[in-house]
Design a protein around this motif. Structure first.
Motif, PDB file in Angstrom:
ATOM      1  N   ALA A   1      44.488  73.110  69.681  1.00  0.00           N
ATOM      2  CA  ALA A   1      44.847  71.705  69.928  1.00  0.00           C
ATOM      3  C   ALA A   1      45.744  71.186  68.809  1.00  0.00           C
ATOM      4  N   VAL A   2      45.396  71.520  67.556  1.00  0.00           N
ATOM      5  CA  VAL A   2      46.202  71.084  66.406  1.00  0.00           C
ATOM      6  C   VAL A   2      47.597  71.706  66.478  1.00  0.00           C
ATOM      7  N   HIS A   3      47.648  72.999  66.792  1.00  0.00           N
ATOM      8  CA  HIS A   3      48.946  73.664  66.923  1.00  0.00           C
ATOM      9  C   HIS A   3      49.826  72.960  67.955  1.00  0.00           C
ATOM     10  N   HIS A   4      49.269  72.713  69.136  1.00  0.00           N
ATOM     11  CA  HIS A   4      50.080  72.118  70.213  1.00  0.00           C
ATOM     12  C   HIS A   4      50.459  70.668  69.912  1.00  0.00           C
ATOM     13  N   LEU A   5      49.522  69.908  69.316  1.00  0.00           N
ATOM     14  CA  LEU A   5      49.846  68.519  68.955  1.00  0.00           C
ATOM     15  C   LEU A   5      50.972  68.478  67.929  1.00  0.00           C
ATOM     16  N   HIS A   6      50.871  69.324  66.921  1.00  0.00           N
ATOM     17  CA  HIS A   6      51.896  69.330  65.871  1.00  0.00           C
ATOM     18  C   HIS A   6      53.245  69.808  66.420  1.00  0.00           C
ATOM     19  N   ASP A   7      53.198  70.865  67.238  1.00  0.00           N
ATOM     20  CA  ASP A   7      54.453  71.370  67.819  1.00  0.00           C
ATOM     21  C   ASP A   7      55.099  70.309  68.711  1.00  0.00           C
ATOM     22  N   PHE A   8      54.252  69.558  69.432  1.00  0.00           N
ATOM     23  CA  PHE A   8      54.763  68.465  70.279  1.00  0.00           C
ATOM     24  C   PHE A   8      55.520  67.444  69.421  1.00  0.00           C
ATOM     25  N   ALA A   9      54.898  67.028  68.314  1.00  0.00           N
ATOM     26  CA  ALA A   9      55.546  66.038  67.447  1.00  0.00           C
ATOM     27  C   ALA A   9      56.840  66.587  66.849  1.00  0.00           C
ATOM     28  N   ARG A  10      56.798  67.853  66.406  1.00  0.00           N
ATOM     29  CA  ARG A  10      58.007  68.469  65.829  1.00  0.00           C
ATOM     30  C   ARG A  10      59.107  68.610  66.880  1.00  0.00           C
TER      31      ARG A  10
ATOM     32  N   ILE B   1      41.600  73.978  56.724  1.00  0.00           N
ATOM     33  CA  ILE B   1      40.496  73.097  56.317  1.00  0.00           C
ATOM     34  C   ILE B   1      39.409  73.037  57.393  1.00  0.00           C
ATOM     35  N   ASN B   2      39.775  73.396  58.634  1.00  0.00           N
ATOM     36  CA  ASN B   2      38.780  73.454  59.713  1.00  0.00           C
ATOM     37  C   ASN B   2      38.097  74.819  59.789  1.00  0.00           C
ATOM     38  N   SER B   3      38.501  75.745  58.952  1.00  0.00           N
ATOM     39  CA  SER B   3      38.150  77.143  59.189  1.00  0.00           C
ATOM     40  C   SER B   3      36.722  77.513  58.810  1.00  0.00           C
ATOM     41  N   THR B   4      35.986  76.614  58.135  1.00  0.00           N
ATOM     42  CA  THR B   4      34.622  76.994  57.759  1.00  0.00           C
ATOM     43  C   THR B   4      33.607  76.617  58.831  1.00  0.00           C
ATOM     44  N   CYS B   5      34.066  76.077  59.934  1.00  0.00           N
ATOM     45  CA  CYS B   5      33.160  75.782  61.053  1.00  0.00           C
ATOM     46  C   CYS B   5      32.713  77.101  61.669  1.00  0.00           C
ATOM     47  N   SER B   6      31.425  77.236  61.930  1.00  0.00           N
ATOM     48  CA  SER B   6      30.895  78.516  62.420  1.00  0.00           C
ATOM     49  C   SER B   6      30.877  78.607  63.949  1.00  0.00           C
ATOM     50  N   ASP B   7      31.227  77.532  64.619  1.00  0.00           N
ATOM     51  CA  ASP B   7      31.244  77.546  66.089  1.00  0.00           C
ATOM     52  C   ASP B   7      32.576  78.149  66.540  1.00  0.00           C
ATOM     53  N   ALA B   8      32.547  79.426  66.945  1.00  0.00           N
ATOM     54  CA  ALA B   8      33.791  80.154  67.202  1.00  0.00           C
ATOM     55  C   ALA B   8      34.616  79.511  68.319  1.00  0.00           C
ATOM     56  N   ARG B   9      33.965  79.091  69.362  1.00  0.00           N
ATOM     57  CA  ARG B   9      34.704  78.502  70.487  1.00  0.00           C
ATOM     58  C   ARG B   9      35.279  77.131  70.088  1.00  0.00           C
ATOM     59  N   GLY B  10      34.448  76.310  69.428  1.00  0.00           N
ATOM     60  CA  GLY B  10      34.910  74.988  69.000  1.00  0.00           C
ATOM     61  C   GLY B  10      36.065  75.098  68.020  1.00  0.00           C
ATOM     62  N   LYS B  11      35.946  76.060  67.079  1.00  0.00           N
ATOM     63  CA  LYS B  11      37.005  76.246  66.088  1.00  0.00           C
ATOM     64  C   LYS B  11      38.304  76.667  66.765  1.00  0.00           C
ATOM     65  N   PHE B  12      38.201  77.559  67.744  1.00  0.00           N
ATOM     66  CA  PHE B  12      39.380  78.032  68.484  1.00  0.00           C
ATOM     67  C   PHE B  12      40.042  76.868  69.227  1.00  0.00           C
ATOM     68  N   ILE B  13      39.247  76.019  69.888  1.00  0.00           N
ATOM     69  CA  ILE B  13      39.808  74.876  70.638  1.00  0.00           C
ATOM     70  C   ILE B  13      40.539  73.936  69.680  1.00  0.00           C
ATOM     71  N   PHE B  14      39.912  73.620  68.525  1.00  0.00           N
ATOM     72  CA  PHE B  14      40.571  72.722  67.568  1.00  0.00           C
ATOM     73  C   PHE B  14      41.844  73.346  67.011  1.00  0.00           C
TER      74      PHE B  14
ATOM     75  N   THR C   1      50.475  72.355  59.705  1.00  0.00           N
ATOM     76  CA  THR C   1      49.616  72.907  60.760  1.00  0.00           C
ATOM     77  C   THR C   1      48.662  73.946  60.173  1.00  0.00           C
ATOM     78  N   GLU C   2      49.201  74.858  59.373  1.00  0.00           N
ATOM     79  CA  GLU C   2      48.358  75.903  58.766  1.00  0.00           C
ATOM     80  C   GLU C   2      47.317  75.275  57.840  1.00  0.00           C
TER      81      GLU C   2
END
Ligand SMILES: [Fe+2]
Length: 332
Positions: free
Chosen positions: A45-54, A29-42, A23-24
């Motif tokens: 979303a990645v955290h919750h998707l991964h936690d769901f699978a785990r 790898i997504n962290s260089t996106c400059s769109d603060a809101r878009g980066k936060f949503i992704f 997850t980290e």
């Protein structure tokens, strides 16, 4: 989605991948996106998707069933078949997002699902229009007002109305559809009045011959929505309202598969009396639906949305700030 302009910092190197650190690594790898809101949503979303699978210990076979399901949802969709909206609706996500984006403000009319049957080809026509060509129906006269929160009428609001036919089918479900039926675009008059001829809506099953129908059957759920008339109201300076009205007493009122029913949107039907019959040229005794819509201004809606967002962020114990009325991490 446009390409996100990269920020200066380099991508942090990934570490040896494990179920615990992947997850980290994805977030990094997504962290260089400059769109603060878009980066936060992704990131979330990645955290919750991964936690769901785990959490459920998702098997490869199960995830392939999920991928095949989502593929079918896409494949069956086109301009008149909105399976993705149906999926969002039946999982309760559409109603959740609507309630976040349009939080309740006093007497302002509550929103509900857009649903999969709105189109953009309805006739732009006059008050008093008859929605359905079908003569074999139980007529319903809808008589309403559109006002602001101070009780002032809102003139020239654009109002989309649409409903199914007497058998519960929308025009877009007719394979031989010649054009729009059961729908119109109307405009309130100078007194904020809105009136049109509809039919008493009947319950109908959401389209259940696709993957969403299969999902409902798997979950032992029925597809039947309580009868309703959809209404979407728009006026510059006011918060767009997508809602629907549900005549009371429908057998599916408390088990709507898309969770669209709210107490404030349930209506008691009456009958057209002598005065209404004379004023609007409607037959006396016709079923009558009276409802007063109240719209929030853009400013009222934005203020309430921001208030609710700040309350939610406090509960999450996150250091956040607002950007264009939406939360982003406060990294300063
Ligand atoms: Fe509907």
């Amino acid at each position: 989605m446009e390409r996100c302009a990269p920020v200066e910092n380099a991508i942090p190197p990934m570490t040896d991948l494990t179920a615990d650190n992947i997850t980290e690594n994805v977030v990094a790898i997504n962290s260089t996106c400059s769109d603060a809101r878009g980066k936060f949503i992704f990131e979330r979303a990645v955290h919750h998707l991964h936690d769901f699978a785990r959490e459920v210990r998702l098997s490869s076979e199960e995830w392939m069933i999920g991928i095949n399901f989502l593929t079918k949802v896409g494949q069956i969709s086109d301009d008149l078949r909105a399976e993705m909206i149906l999926l969002s609706d039946t999982l309760g996500l559409s109603m959740l997002v609507d309630s976040i984006d349009h939080p309740r403000i006093g007497e302002v009319t509550e929103g509900t699902v857009l649903g999969p049957f709105h189109t953009h080809d309805a006739p732009d026509t006059d008050l008093g229009y008859t929605l359905h060509g079908d003569p074999d129906v139980t007529r319903l006269f809808v008589l309403s007002t559109v006002k602001d929160t101070k009780g002032n009428p809102i003139a020239d609001a654009k109002v989309d109305v649409w409903e199914g036919d007497s058998h519960g089918f929308y025009d877009v479900q007719n394979f031989n559809r010649q054009g729009p039926d059961g729908r119109a675009v109307l405009h309130t008059n100078s007194e904020g009045m809105l009136f049109f001829n509809a039919i008493v809506p009947v319950p109908y099953p959401i389209p259940d011959d696709g993957p969403v129908g299969a999902m409902l059957r798997f979950l032992n759920r029925h597809p039947n929505r309580p009868g309703h008339i959809h209404v979407m109201l728009q006026k510059d300076g006011y918060d767009k309202l997508t809602t629907a009205l549900y005549p009371r007493g429908d057998p599916f009122e408390t088990s709507d598969p898309v969770f669209g029913v709210k107490e404030s949107l349930i209506v008691d039907l009456g009958e057209v009396d002598d005065e209404i019959a004379e004023n609007y040229g409607v037959k006396k005794g016709t079923a009558l639906l009276k409802y007063n819509f109240v719209l929030a201004t853009d400013e009222e809606a934005r203020a309430m949305r921001e208030k609710k967002a700040i309350e939610a962020m406090k509960k999450q114990n996150r250091k956040m700030k607002m950007l264009n009325g939406l939360p982003i991490p406060d990294l300063d």
